[in-house]
Design a protein around this motif. Structure first.
Motif, PDB file in Angstrom:
ATOM      1  N   PRO A   4      -8.126  -7.140 -10.538  1.00  0.00           N
ATOM      2  CA  PRO A   4      -7.839  -8.074  -9.435  1.00  0.00           C
ATOM      3  C   PRO A   4      -7.099  -7.369  -8.287  1.00  0.00           C
ATOM      4  O   PRO A   4      -6.387  -6.392  -8.501  1.00  0.00           O
ATOM      5  N   SER A   5      -7.293  -7.896  -7.088  1.00  0.00           N
ATOM      6  CA  SER A   5      -6.516  -7.450  -5.912  1.00  0.00           C
ATOM      7  C   SER A   5      -6.339  -8.633  -4.970  1.00  0.00           C
ATOM      8  O   SER A   5      -7.054  -9.638  -5.069  1.00  0.00           O
ATOM      9  N   ALA A   6      -5.366  -8.498  -4.065  1.00  0.00           N
ATOM     10  CA  ALA A   6      -5.058  -9.591  -3.105  1.00  0.00           C
ATOM     11  C   ALA A   6      -5.084  -9.041  -1.688  1.00  0.00           C
ATOM     12  O   ALA A   6      -4.714  -7.888  -1.446  1.00  0.00           O
ATOM     13  N   SER A   7      -5.500  -9.888  -0.754  1.00  0.00           N
ATOM     14  CA  SER A   7      -5.488  -9.538   0.679  1.00  0.00           C
ATOM     15  C   SER A   7      -4.927 -10.720   1.468  1.00  0.00           C
ATOM     16  O   SER A   7      -4.769 -11.821   0.931  1.00  0.00           O
ATOM     17  N   GLY A   8      -4.674 -10.473   2.750  1.00  0.00           N
ATOM     18  CA  GLY A   8      -4.114 -11.546   3.598  1.00  0.00           C
ATOM     19  C   GLY A   8      -2.715 -11.920   3.220  1.00  0.00           C
ATOM     20  O   GLY A   8      -2.314 -13.082   3.385  1.00  0.00           O
ATOM     21  N   LEU A   9      -1.956 -10.959   2.694  1.00  0.00           N
ATOM     22  CA  LEU A   9      -0.582 -11.250   2.284  1.00  0.00           C
ATOM     23  C   LEU A   9       0.353 -11.120   3.489  1.00  0.00           C
ATOM     24  O   LEU A   9       1.218 -10.253   3.542  1.00  0.00           O
ATOM     25  N   ASN A  10       0.141 -11.987   4.456  1.00  0.00           N
ATOM     26  CA  ASN A  10       1.003 -12.047   5.648  1.00  0.00           C
ATOM     27  C   ASN A  10       1.041 -13.476   6.146  1.00  0.00           C
ATOM     28  O   ASN A  10       0.055 -14.230   5.981  1.00  0.00           O
ATOM     29  N   LYS A  11       2.146 -13.850   6.684  1.00  0.00           N
ATOM     30  CA  LYS A  11       2.314 -15.200   7.220  1.00  0.00           C
ATOM     31  C   LYS A  11       3.493 -15.207   8.177  1.00  0.00           C
ATOM     32  O   LYS A  11       4.273 -14.240   8.252  1.00  0.00           O
ATOM     33  N   VAL A  12       3.640 -16.317   8.896  1.00  0.00           N
ATOM     34  CA  VAL A  12       4.830 -16.563   9.723  1.00  0.00           C
ATOM     35  C   VAL A  12       5.843 -17.285   8.858  1.00  0.00           C
ATOM     36  O   VAL A  12       5.490 -18.212   8.095  1.00  0.00           O
ATOM     37  N   TYR A  13       7.068 -16.890   8.985  1.00  0.00           N
ATOM     38  CA  TYR A  13       8.145 -17.471   8.178  1.00  0.00           C
ATOM     39  C   TYR A  13       8.084 -18.994   8.214  1.00  0.00           C
ATOM     40  O   TYR A  13       7.956 -19.613   9.275  1.00  0.00           O
ATOM     41  N   ASP A  14       8.142 -19.598   7.009  1.00  0.00           N
ATOM     42  CA  ASP A  14       8.125 -21.055   6.920  1.00  0.00           C
ATOM     43  C   ASP A  14       9.172 -21.585   5.957  1.00  0.00           C
ATOM     44  O   ASP A  14       9.138 -22.749   5.551  1.00  0.00           O
ATOM     45  N   LEU A  24      -7.645 -13.752  -3.278  1.00  0.00           N
ATOM     46  CA  LEU A  24      -7.823 -12.896  -4.448  1.00  0.00           C
ATOM     47  C   LEU A  24      -9.275 -12.406  -4.529  1.00  0.00           C
ATOM     48  O   LEU A  24     -10.215 -13.143  -4.201  1.00  0.00           O
ATOM     49  N   SER A  25      -9.426 -11.170  -4.975  1.00  0.00           N
ATOM     50  CA  SER A  25     -10.776 -10.609  -5.155  1.00  0.00           C
ATOM     51  C   SER A  25     -10.790  -9.722  -6.393  1.00  0.00           C
ATOM     52  O   SER A  25      -9.742  -9.407  -6.966  1.00  0.00           O
ATOM     53  N   LEU A  26     -12.034  -9.334  -6.826  1.00  0.00           N
ATOM     54  CA  LEU A  26     -12.200  -8.534  -8.030  1.00  0.00           C
ATOM     55  C   LEU A  26     -13.014  -7.295  -7.724  1.00  0.00           C
ATOM     56  O   LEU A  26     -13.914  -7.310  -6.877  1.00  0.00           O
ATOM     57  N   THR A  27     -12.739  -6.243  -8.434  1.00  0.00           N
ATOM     58  CA  THR A  27     -13.587  -5.051  -8.414  1.00  0.00           C
ATOM     59  C   THR A  27     -14.045  -4.771  -9.850  1.00  0.00           C
ATOM     60  O   THR A  27     -13.310  -5.041 -10.811  1.00  0.00           O
ATOM     61  N   ASN A  68     -18.201 -12.583 -19.912  1.00  0.00           N
ATOM     62  CA  ASN A  68     -18.565 -11.172 -20.032  1.00  0.00           C
ATOM     63  C   ASN A  68     -17.487 -10.238 -19.489  1.00  0.00           C
ATOM     64  O   ASN A  68     -17.708  -9.017 -19.420  1.00  0.00           O
ATOM     65  N   TYR A  69     -16.332 -10.818 -19.099  1.00  0.00           N
ATOM     66  CA  TYR A  69     -15.334  -9.993 -18.408  1.00  0.00           C
ATOM     67  C   TYR A  69     -13.945 -10.231 -18.967  1.00  0.00           C
ATOM     68  O   TYR A  69     -13.640 -11.289 -19.548  1.00  0.00           O
ATOM     69  N   PHE A  70     -13.086  -9.259 -18.732  1.00  0.00           N
ATOM     70  CA  PHE A  70     -11.658  -9.417 -19.003  1.00  0.00           C
ATOM     71  C   PHE A  70     -10.897  -8.603 -17.945  1.00  0.00           C
ATOM     72  O   PHE A  70     -11.468  -7.732 -17.285  1.00  0.00           O
ATOM     73  N   PHE A  71      -9.584  -8.964 -17.738  1.00  0.00           N
ATOM     74  CA  PHE A  71      -8.731  -8.246 -16.775  1.00  0.00           C
ATOM     75  C   PHE A  71      -8.293  -6.931 -17.369  1.00  0.00           C
ATOM     76  O   PHE A  71      -7.788  -6.867 -18.503  1.00  0.00           O
ATOM     77  N   SER A  72      -8.476  -5.892 -16.600  1.00  0.00           N
ATOM     78  CA  SER A  72      -8.171  -4.571 -17.115  1.00  0.00           C
ATOM     79  C   SER A  72      -6.682  -4.365 -17.346  1.00  0.00           C
ATOM     80  O   SER A  72      -6.283  -3.601 -18.222  1.00  0.00           O
TER      81      SER A  72
END
Length: 383
Positions: A4-14, A24-27, A68-72
């Protein structure tokens, strides 16, 4: 195995740790398989910054091919490349109201404006506030704001602060009482009065009285307990700028004014005439010391018809007589006797045994119509 990996980890303070924009995405999955990853993530801190840590826990796979899959590396994901950008925060002050004091001081209260907001339990307090000019005005005065403290657990770093002026504040005029002094003068036919007003305490720092006002009587006539008014007070500040408009001035009259009577003289002219059978009078009275235009008339001049001396008995009348202490100088009218002649005619008769008389006396120099008869003409009977 998929990673698994994550992107878009940015925001304006709230004010929260939520990773609102993360994806979230997978390779490692087989092309064409249906596989979906889900899980809950959070930043390690709510505060603005770069390289902000985060963690996703309880990752799960779903979809037609998930079996058919598992997290490495297990069902969690951590990282430190998140970014929380400071939120914009625009600060101003609520309306400020004060009474003119000659300074720019303002007791403001910081508040958020312009569509921005505080998050969570964040607060603003303190601050420096100042009017942009010191003069009085209602609902149109500008107050600037600065140096507000933002309490957000990050020394204010969670916000990008900007300041907006308040333009609807008020400086009321300061009350000021000016009392007319009790002026005194000698009657001059005008309302003018010497002296100035008595000016109360000035509210403005550095203000001073440039002109304490102009006094005036409410009527011109002599008397005591006269009403005196005052107008025209002028106040300047230390730079010489007129500050009068910053004061609501109440002008109070004095009822202790005095206008003393003016000394003046009316003199009758010493006059001499020769008898002419008509009533004769003194010439015009001489008025000295009176104000031009005042209504004062002299009476009591002497007059007479027959030879002799006639005394004047002067007095004055008119609307303005009461404003004067008048000295009367009386003088006589003298009518001298007129020179005239009565002549007996030299007369000659011849004795006739009767009493005979001179002819009529000749009267010359007499006024026509006067009642004068001649007597003493000679008469006799014997030669």
């Amino acid at each position: 195995a998929v990673t698994p990996s994550a992107s878009g980890l940015n925001k304006v303070y709230d004010g929260t740790t939520a990773t609102a924009n993360a994806a979230l995405s997978l390779t490692g999955q087989v092309t064409g398989d249906t596989l979906v990853i889900s899980g809950n993530g959070a930043f390690n801190s709510k505060n603005a910054g770069t390289q902000v840590g985060y963690a996703f826990n309880n990752l799960a796979l779903s979809g037609a091919d998930q079996g058919n899959y598992f997290f490495s590396g297990g069902n969690s994901l951590t990282g430190s490349n998140g970014t929380i950008t400071p939120a914009p925060l625009r600060l101003t002050t609520t309306n400020v109201t004060k009474t003119y004091d000659g300074t720019l001081s303002a007791a403001g209260l910081a508040t958020v404006t312009g569509g921005t907001q505080l998050f969570g339990n964040d607060t603003v307090n303190g601050g420096s506030f100042a009017f942009t000019n010191k003069n009085a005005g209602i609902g149109n005065k500008t107050v600037s704001t600065s140096a507000v403290t933002v309490t957000d657990g990050n020394n204010g770093g969670n916000y990008t602060v900007s300041y907006v002026d308040n333009t609807t504040s008020t400086i009321h005029q300061a009350a000021l009482t000016v009392t007319a002094a009790a002026a005194q003068k000698t009657y001059d036919g005008t309302l003018s009065a010497t002296g100035t007003g008595i000016v109360g305490a000035l509210a403005g720092a550095g203000d001073s009285v440039a002109n304490a006002g102009n006094l005036s009587f409410t009527d011109k006539n002599a008397g005591t307990g006269k009403t005196v008014t005052v107008t025209g007070v002028q106040i300047l500040d230390g730079s010489g700028t007129d500050m009068t408009g910053n004061y609501a001035i109440t002008y109070a009259n004095s009822n202790g004014g005095v206008i003393n009577k003016l000394d003046a003289t009316i003199a009758a002219p010493a006059t001499s005439w020769v008898y002419n059978g008509q009533t004769q009078s003194q010439g015009a009275a001489v008025l000295r010391g009176f104000v031009a235009g005042d209504s004062v008339q002299a009476s009591g001049l002497a007059s007479g018809r027959n030879a002799g001396s006639y005394a004047s008995n002067l007095s004055a009348t008119g609307a303005d007589v009461g404003n004067y202490t008048i000295t009367y100088v009386n003088a006589p009218l003298v009518i001298n006797k007129l020179d005239a002649t009565i002549t007996a005619p030299a007369t000659s008769w011849v004795y006739n045994g009767q009493t005979q008389s001179q002819g009529a006396a000749v009267m010359s120099g007499f006024v026509a119509g006067d009642d004068v008869q001649a007597t003493g003409l000679a008469s006799g009977r014997n030669a």
